[in-house]
Design a protein around this motif. Sequence first.
Motif, PDB file in Angstrom:
ATOM      1  N   GLU A  90       0.837  -1.203   0.000  1.00  0.00           N
ATOM      2  CA  GLU A  90       0.000   0.000   0.000  1.00  0.00           C
ATOM      3  C   GLU A  90       0.870   1.251   0.000  1.00  0.00           C
ATOM      4  OE1 GLU A  90      -3.860  -1.633   2.513  1.00  0.00           O
ATOM      5  OE2 GLU A  90      -2.109  -0.880   3.562  1.00  0.00           O
ATOM      6  N   ALA A  91       1.988   1.175   0.700  1.00  0.00           N
ATOM      7  CA  ALA A  91       2.885   2.328   0.795  1.00  0.00           C
ATOM      8  C   ALA A  91       3.633   2.550  -0.519  1.00  0.00           C
ATOM      9  CB  ALA A  91       3.866   2.129   1.943  1.00  0.00           C
ATOM     10  N   PHE A  92       4.079   1.453  -1.130  1.00  0.00           N
ATOM     11  CA  PHE A  92       4.890   1.545  -2.355  1.00  0.00           C
ATOM     12  C   PHE A  92       4.364   0.527  -3.357  1.00  0.00           C
ATOM     13  CE2 PHE A  92       7.622   1.831   1.472  1.00  0.00           C
ATOM     14  CZ  PHE A  92       7.813   3.202   1.482  1.00  0.00           C
ATOM     15  N   HIS A  93       3.591   0.998  -4.304  1.00  0.00           N
ATOM     16  CA  HIS A  93       3.003   0.064  -5.272  1.00  0.00           C
ATOM     17  C   HIS A  93       3.778   0.159  -6.581  1.00  0.00           C
ATOM     18  CE1 HIS A  93       0.055  -2.419  -7.189  1.00  0.00           C
ATOM     19  NE2 HIS A  93      -0.096  -1.519  -8.140  1.00  0.00           N
ATOM     20  N   VAL A  94       4.443  -0.928  -6.967  1.00  0.00           N
ATOM     21  CA  VAL A  94       5.282  -0.899  -8.177  1.00  0.00           C
ATOM     22  C   VAL A  94       4.610  -1.660  -9.306  1.00  0.00           C
ATOM     23  CG1 VAL A  94       6.653  -2.940  -7.461  1.00  0.00           C
ATOM     24  CG2 VAL A  94       7.621  -1.284  -9.080  1.00  0.00           C
ATOM     25  N   ARG A  95       4.752  -1.120 -10.524  1.00  0.00           N
ATOM     26  CA  ARG A  95       4.289  -1.847 -11.711  1.00  0.00           C
ATOM     27  C   ARG A  95       5.290  -1.608 -12.837  1.00  0.00           C
ATOM     28  NH1 ARG A  95       0.597   2.582 -11.350  1.00  0.00           N
ATOM     29  NH2 ARG A  95       0.679   3.887 -13.214  1.00  0.00           N
ATOM     30  N   ALA A  96       5.263  -2.495 -13.824  1.00  0.00           N
ATOM     31  CA  ALA A  96       6.202  -2.408 -14.946  1.00  0.00           C
ATOM     32  C   ALA A  96       5.435  -2.557 -16.240  1.00  0.00           C
ATOM     33  CB  ALA A  96       7.250  -3.505 -14.815  1.00  0.00           C
ATOM     34  N   ALA A  97       5.819  -1.768 -17.254  1.00  0.00           N
ATOM     35  CA  ALA A  97       5.152  -1.825 -18.558  1.00  0.00           C
ATOM     36  C   ALA A  97       6.202  -1.652 -19.639  1.00  0.00           C
ATOM     37  CB  ALA A  97       4.102  -0.717 -18.649  1.00  0.00           C
ATOM     38  N   PRO A  98       5.965  -2.233 -20.845  1.00  0.00           N
ATOM     39  CA  PRO A  98       6.945  -2.054 -21.923  1.00  0.00           C
ATOM     40  C   PRO A  98       7.043  -0.576 -22.310  1.00  0.00           C
ATOM     41  CG  PRO A  98       5.174  -3.583 -22.569  1.00  0.00           C
ATOM     42  CD  PRO A  98       4.796  -3.002 -21.252  1.00  0.00           C
ATOM     43  N   TRP A 141       6.492   3.507  -9.522  1.00  0.00           N
ATOM     44  CA  TRP A 141       6.107   3.291  -8.126  1.00  0.00           C
ATOM     45  C   TRP A 141       5.110   4.381  -7.735  1.00  0.00           C
ATOM     46  CZ3 TRP A 141      11.004   2.085  -9.721  1.00  0.00           C
ATOM     47  CH2 TRP A 141      11.592   0.894  -9.241  1.00  0.00           C
ATOM     48  N   VAL A 142       4.011   4.003  -7.210  1.00  0.00           N
ATOM     49  CA  VAL A 142       3.089   4.993  -6.636  1.00  0.00           C
ATOM     50  C   VAL A 142       3.341   4.964  -5.129  1.00  0.00           C
ATOM     51  CG1 VAL A 142       0.692   5.681  -6.324  1.00  0.00           C
ATOM     52  CG2 VAL A 142       1.415   4.630  -8.469  1.00  0.00           C
ATOM     53  N   ILE A 143       3.676   6.106  -4.591  1.00  0.00           N
ATOM     54  CA  ILE A 143       4.102   6.181  -3.185  1.00  0.00           C
ATOM     55  C   ILE A 143       3.015   6.918  -2.386  1.00  0.00           C
ATOM     56  CG2 ILE A 143       5.927   7.047  -1.648  1.00  0.00           C
ATOM     57  CD1 ILE A 143       7.731   7.020  -4.291  1.00  0.00           C
ATOM     58  N   ALA A 144       2.571   6.306  -1.339  1.00  0.00           N
ATOM     59  CA  ALA A 144       1.485   6.890  -0.542  1.00  0.00           C
ATOM     60  C   ALA A 144       1.931   8.204   0.113  1.00  0.00           C
ATOM     61  CB  ALA A 144       1.066   5.893   0.539  1.00  0.00           C
ATOM     62  N   PRO A 145       0.993   9.126   0.304  1.00  0.00           N
ATOM     63  CA  PRO A 145       1.340  10.391   0.977  1.00  0.00           C
ATOM     64  C   PRO A 145       1.947  10.113   2.355  1.00  0.00           C
ATOM     65  CG  PRO A 145      -0.898  10.468   0.109  1.00  0.00           C
ATOM     66  CD  PRO A 145      -0.439   9.058  -0.050  1.00  0.00           C
ATOM     67  N   GLY A 146       3.054  10.795   2.641  1.00  0.00           N
ATOM     68  CA  GLY A 146       3.704  10.599   3.938  1.00  0.00           C
ATOM     69  C   GLY A 146       4.737   9.487   3.935  1.00  0.00           C
ATOM     70  N   GLU A 157      17.396   4.094 -15.260  1.00  0.00           N
ATOM     71  CA  GLU A 157      17.523   5.566 -15.354  1.00  0.00           C
ATOM     72  C   GLU A 157      16.577   6.202 -14.342  1.00  0.00           C
ATOM     73  OE1 GLU A 157      16.631   6.224 -19.474  1.00  0.00           O
ATOM     74  OE2 GLU A 157      18.310   4.972 -20.132  1.00  0.00           O
ATOM     75  N   LEU A 158      17.165   6.631 -13.242  1.00  0.00           N
ATOM     76  CA  LEU A 158      16.366   7.181 -12.144  1.00  0.00           C
ATOM     77  C   LEU A 158      16.405   8.702 -12.159  1.00  0.00           C
ATOM     78  CD1 LEU A 158      17.689   4.787  -9.352  1.00  0.00           C
ATOM     79  CD2 LEU A 158      15.321   4.863 -10.175  1.00  0.00           C
ATOM     80  N   PRO A 159      15.278   9.338 -11.930  1.00  0.00           N
ATOM     81  CA  PRO A 159      15.305  10.804 -11.790  1.00  0.00           C
ATOM     82  C   PRO A 159      16.063  11.202 -10.523  1.00  0.00           C
ATOM     83  CG  PRO A 159      13.118   9.936 -11.300  1.00  0.00           C
ATOM     84  CD  PRO A 159      13.945   8.773 -11.749  1.00  0.00           C
ATOM     85  N   PRO A 160      16.504  12.465 -10.455  1.00  0.00           N
ATOM     86  CA  PRO A 160      17.353  12.848  -9.306  1.00  0.00           C
ATOM     87  C   PRO A 160      16.661  12.713  -7.946  1.00  0.00           C
ATOM     88  CG  PRO A 160      16.853  14.750 -10.700  1.00  0.00           C
ATOM     89  CD  PRO A 160      16.344  13.554 -11.414  1.00  0.00           C
ATOM     90  N   GLY A 161      15.358  12.916  -7.909  1.00  0.00           N
ATOM     91  CA  GLY A 161      14.638  12.817  -6.627  1.00  0.00           C
ATOM     92  C   GLY A 161      14.815  14.052  -5.781  1.00  0.00           C
ATOM     93  N   GLN A 162      14.351  13.969  -4.552  1.00  0.00           N
ATOM     94  CA  GLN A 162      14.459  15.114  -3.635  1.00  0.00           C
ATOM     95  C   GLN A 162      15.519  14.801  -2.575  1.00  0.00           C
ATOM     96  OE1 GLN A 162      10.866  13.562  -3.285  1.00  0.00           O
ATOM     97  NE2 GLN A 162      10.830  14.129  -5.449  1.00  0.00           N
ATOM     98  N   HIS A 189       9.076  10.946  -3.374  1.00  0.00           N
ATOM     99  CA  HIS A 189       7.738  11.018  -2.790  1.00  0.00           C
ATOM    100  C   HIS A 189       6.712  10.885  -3.913  1.00  0.00           C
ATOM    101  CE1 HIS A 189      10.119  13.146   0.330  1.00  0.00           C
ATOM    102  NE2 HIS A 189       9.261  12.600   1.168  1.00  0.00           N
ATOM    103  N   GLU A 190       5.533  10.505  -3.576  1.00  0.00           N
ATOM    104  CA  GLU A 190       4.351  10.472  -4.474  1.00  0.00           C
ATOM    105  C   GLU A 190       4.485   9.489  -5.626  1.00  0.00           C
ATOM    106  OE1 GLU A 190       3.203  14.419  -5.587  1.00  0.00           O
ATOM    107  OE2 GLU A 190       3.202  15.108  -3.511  1.00  0.00           O
ATOM    108  N   GLU A 191       5.473   9.713  -6.502  1.00  0.00           N
ATOM    109  CA  GLU A 191       5.595   8.813  -7.660  1.00  0.00           C
ATOM    110  C   GLU A 191       7.039   8.773  -8.136  1.00  0.00           C
ATOM    111  OE1 GLU A 191       2.821   8.109 -11.460  1.00  0.00           O
ATOM    112  OE2 GLU A 191       4.077   9.890 -11.659  1.00  0.00           O
TER     113      GLU A 191
END
Lengths: 203, 234
Positions: free
Chosen positions: A86-94, A104-109, A130-135, A149-151
């Motif tokens: 629920e906190a970190f929901h991961v999915r993969a698509a072509p 990854w959909v990341i729950a608020p908080g 290839e990961l975005p820089p993030g916060q 956070h978030e996504e």
Amino acid sequence: LAANDSDECWSFKGERAKMIAVRARSIAWRTAACGLAVWTSLAAPPILSHAESSPDTNRAASSTVDSLLDQSHQTAPGKRFLTVDEAFHVRAAPDGAGAVRLTWVIAPGYYLYRSRIRVTSANARLGTVELPPGQIKSDAYLGRQRVYHEELVARLPVERTGHAALELKLRIGYQGCAEAGLCYPPTTRLLTVELPPAAPASG
Amino acid sequence: MRNAGLLRALSLAAVALCGLLGGYLAYRSVHSQASIAAPVAAKPSQDRNAALDDEAAGAPGAHVVPATVPDVELPDLSGRVRSLRAFLGRPLIINFWATWCEPCQREMPLLARLRSQHQEQGLEIVGVAVDFPNAVEQYLRKHPVPYPLLAGETQGLTAIEAFGMQPVLPFSVFADGRGNILAVKLGELHGDEAEAILQALQQEASGHETLESARAAIAERLHELAITRAKAAT
């Protein structure tokens, strides 16, 4: 008289038949109700059997332990913590024939650590994710960490060795925490992605 | 008439059987504390905010916290197997942590300070690392810890289960010298929370509070502190 007797007898037989039917129905209902009670009890939430099968039989029996239990499973007043999925929901698509898009959909908080994302495959060679820089998350005691956070959307290049469609098997590892001050263990999820046939190289 | 008698007897037998079964189930329900256990069913992931805010949502870890420190054994860093109950006889904090858990690392200086500040009370702290011993040893080279540590990934998970918790860290179990659990604090422990719990623990140990009233006082105080903290954060 004989007829009367017969009628009475018939009538009596009818009453008896009705009585038998009523009794039979009553037994059937009682048995069904009883069966339902047994089923309800035995099909109680799985945690019940967990509690019973626990080696520790010395269970708390007071209402104050109810509050102990409540408090021990809350991240903040009235907020119970989520399951890792629920906190970190991961999915993969072509993402075309030569890459996968991981989301990854990341729950608020809640947040994921950039440095703890690992992706491997048992049936294909993968490029670097290839990961975005993030916060930046700063902590007086622990220093600076990059988090999401978030996504989180990441592209994962896949080295294709043939042109046929590929059932890509991925092993995705990640780890995250809740801002409330608790963390989930490193988690691995196995996902399969159907990659379309690769276009033959031109020339 | 024989049939009616037979049916009556069958009916009575069915009622009696149900009564007996009902009595047994009621007894079992009371004695297994099913009332404080909740289903573990996960909420659908699309209902994320609702799950976060819904107290009734089937939360992970809706297990039963034992009333006393369970008989759990784990190896220390030298490999010697120790029982958690062997640390009883004085107030005890059992702190579950891991090297991958940053709030766990953040609270360790606080735990060390509490141990030294509450020496007169005889407070002991035992760290249970739910982790590989070599990872723990590597961590300790940079961040030494003054209190005893037990470590083991599988054994740590078993210990977590014995405490009715889920592998979400950190959490700290506060017990009196007799092994009665007074509080379980999930998430990073803060100084004010620890002091409130230790104060109630001392009151209970000295006989000024009963176990039940100390537990209730702690639950109430932690709730107040959590509200204050949540307000300060917004």
